[in-house]
Scaffold this motif. Structure first.
Motif, PDB file in Angstrom:
ATOM      1  N   VAL A  12       1.045  -1.204   0.084  1.00  0.00           N
ATOM      2  CA  VAL A  12       0.339   0.030  -0.267  1.00  0.00           C
ATOM      3  C   VAL A  12       1.014   1.191   0.394  1.00  0.00           C
ATOM      4  O   VAL A  12       1.906   1.026   0.514  1.00  0.00           O
ATOM      5  CB  VAL A  12      -0.893   0.444   1.407  1.00  0.00           C
ATOM      6  N   ASP A  21      -8.914   5.949   1.468  1.00  0.00           N
ATOM      7  CA  ASP A  21      -8.640   5.347   0.993  1.00  0.00           C
ATOM      8  C   ASP A  21      -8.319   4.148   1.047  1.00  0.00           C
ATOM      9  O   ASP A  21      -7.612   2.643   0.926  1.00  0.00           O
ATOM     10  CB  ASP A  21      -9.070   6.210  -0.561  1.00  0.00           C
ATOM     11  N   ARG A  24      -9.799   1.720   3.985  1.00  0.00           N
ATOM     12  CA  ARG A  24     -10.550   1.037   3.177  1.00  0.00           C
ATOM     13  C   ARG A  24      -9.892  -0.144   2.438  1.00  0.00           C
ATOM     14  O   ARG A  24     -10.357  -1.174   2.388  1.00  0.00           O
ATOM     15  CB  ARG A  24     -11.560   1.552   2.544  1.00  0.00           C
ATOM     16  N   GLN A  25      -8.788   0.131   1.668  1.00  0.00           N
ATOM     17  CA  GLN A  25      -8.122  -0.964   1.056  1.00  0.00           C
ATOM     18  C   GLN A  25      -7.666  -2.154   2.045  1.00  0.00           C
ATOM     19  O   GLN A  25      -7.552  -3.134   1.517  1.00  0.00           O
ATOM     20  CB  GLN A  25      -6.679  -0.222   0.407  1.00  0.00           C
ATOM     21  N   ASP A 273      -7.674   1.444  -7.150  1.00  0.00           N
ATOM     22  CA  ASP A 273      -6.781   0.335  -6.222  1.00  0.00           C
ATOM     23  C   ASP A 273      -7.476  -0.364  -5.391  1.00  0.00           C
ATOM     24  O   ASP A 273      -8.134  -1.658  -4.730  1.00  0.00           O
ATOM     25  CB  ASP A 273      -6.245   1.114  -5.456  1.00  0.00           C
ATOM     26  N   LEU A 274      -8.778  -0.674  -4.602  1.00  0.00           N
ATOM     27  CA  LEU A 274      -9.614  -0.444  -4.142  1.00  0.00           C
ATOM     28  C   LEU A 274     -10.641  -1.645  -4.541  1.00  0.00           C
ATOM     29  O   LEU A 274     -10.078  -2.690  -4.073  1.00  0.00           O
ATOM     30  CB  LEU A 274     -10.975   0.030  -2.988  1.00  0.00           C
ATOM     31  N   ILE A 277      -7.328  -4.686  -5.130  1.00  0.00           N
ATOM     32  CA  ILE A 277      -7.733  -5.565  -3.581  1.00  0.00           C
ATOM     33  C   ILE A 277      -8.450  -6.190  -3.702  1.00  0.00           C
ATOM     34  O   ILE A 277      -8.800  -7.359  -3.649  1.00  0.00           O
ATOM     35  CB  ILE A 277      -6.991  -4.745  -2.976  1.00  0.00           C
ATOM     36  N   GLU A 278      -9.692  -6.101  -3.887  1.00  0.00           N
ATOM     37  CA  GLU A 278     -11.150  -6.436  -3.631  1.00  0.00           C
ATOM     38  C   GLU A 278     -10.518  -8.198  -4.597  1.00  0.00           C
ATOM     39  O   GLU A 278     -11.352  -9.149  -4.307  1.00  0.00           O
ATOM     40  CB  GLU A 278     -12.251  -6.204  -3.536  1.00  0.00           C
TER      41      GLU A 278
END
Length: 296
Positions: A12, A21, A24-25, A273-274, A277-278
């Motif tokens: 990260v 954010d 959240r990531q 980015d989130l 990652i999901e």
């Protein structure tokens, strides 16, 4: 080779402007069953939050993931203070902090903050001295004394002790750093493309040979690779740019063929980015684990 289940995680960027954010990531990584969270450490970068302050916040917001600087900038973080900070984070998180550690780079920026300007050889010497101080400070000794060329402590009383044996994972690329990793490190923490796949077997051998020469078990040294790329919906266009099945094949190769125990995903598409990652947690990580368990 045979391999155990790899540890998977995210790498990260501590952007101050997108701090919510970033949170959240990391929460998405934990929710998705990932094990590792690495945070870049560039104290001289004006756009970045302080990495260790951010790590404290993220450890307080999570329950399971292990978090580490990827990698800590030693020239700007004196070893006794670094040892105290690391142990404190480990205690507060119940043993979920590891220490990624580097010898330093970007010397103009380090010097601008009042840090030392070191030659490559001096930076390796300083790292070796720092590891000695870190180990002594976490050993339970009441008083630590160390006199080196770059660092010295005289009768320092360290504490608190960490909650678990903190791993020192070294960001290493050159021959001297790789040998130091084999002699003294608990792990190796390189990044693509600085450690390109075609060079990794040679780099691994340097670590293994140095470990064996020091009487250590090379297999006890963790190998965790930061892998930057983008998960897409179209065909594969690069090694780490393509659909989930392409990622699964590539990352499985890093484990089974190149000998890595862990992989940290760094979304580099410049977009969501989130969401990346999901997708990594849901569509890539399970496939990598299954493929490694099957042996490829």
């Amino acid at each position: 080779m045979t391999a155990g289940t790899p540890e998977l995680g995210v790498f990260v960027t501590p952007e101050a402007a997108t701090y919510p954010d970033v949170v959240r990531q990391v929460q998405a990584a934990e929710r998705g069953g990932l094990e590792l969270v690495g945070i870049q450490d560039h104290p001289y970068q004006r756009r970045f939050l302080d990495t260790f302050t951010l790590i404290a916040d993220l450890l307080a917001r999570t329950e399971r993931v292990r978090v580490f600087p990827d990698v800590a900038n030693l020239p700007l973080r004196p070893p006794p203070v670094l040892a105290k900070t690391a142990a404190s984070l480990d205690v507060m998180s119940g043993g979920r902090f590891e220490l990624g550690l580097g010898a330093g780079g970007f010397w103009d920026a380090i010097a601008a903050m009042g840090g030392p300007r070191r030659t490559p050889g001096e930076s390796v010497e300083a790292l070796e001295e720092a590891i000695a101080i870190l180990r002594a400070s976490w050993s339970g000794e009441r008083s630590v004394r160390f006199a080196g060329r770059h660092y010295a402590v005289d009768g320092w009383h360290p504490g608190p002790p960490p909650a678990h044996p903190i791993g020192i994972w070294i960001g290493a690329y050159g021959p001297r750093m790789l040998r130091l990793t084999g002699r003294l490190g608990d792990g190796w923490l390189p990044s693509l493309p600085y450690a390109p796949p075609e060079r990794i077997p040679e780099m691994q051998r340097r670590i293994d040979d140095a470990a064996a020469s020091a009487g250590r078990d090379p297999g006890a040294i963790r190998r965790i690779l930061n892998v930057g790329g983008e998960i897409t919906g179209g065909p594969a266009t690069e090694l780490l740019q393509g659909p989930p099945d392409h990622w699964i094949e590539a990352l499985t190769g890093f484990v089974l063929e190149l000998g890595f125990d862990g992989l940290a995903f760094w979304p580099t598409g410049g977009g969501d980015d989130l969401g990346q990652i999901e997708r990594f947690a849901a569509e890539v990580a399970p496939g990598v684990r299954e493929a490694v368990a099957r042996g490829g």
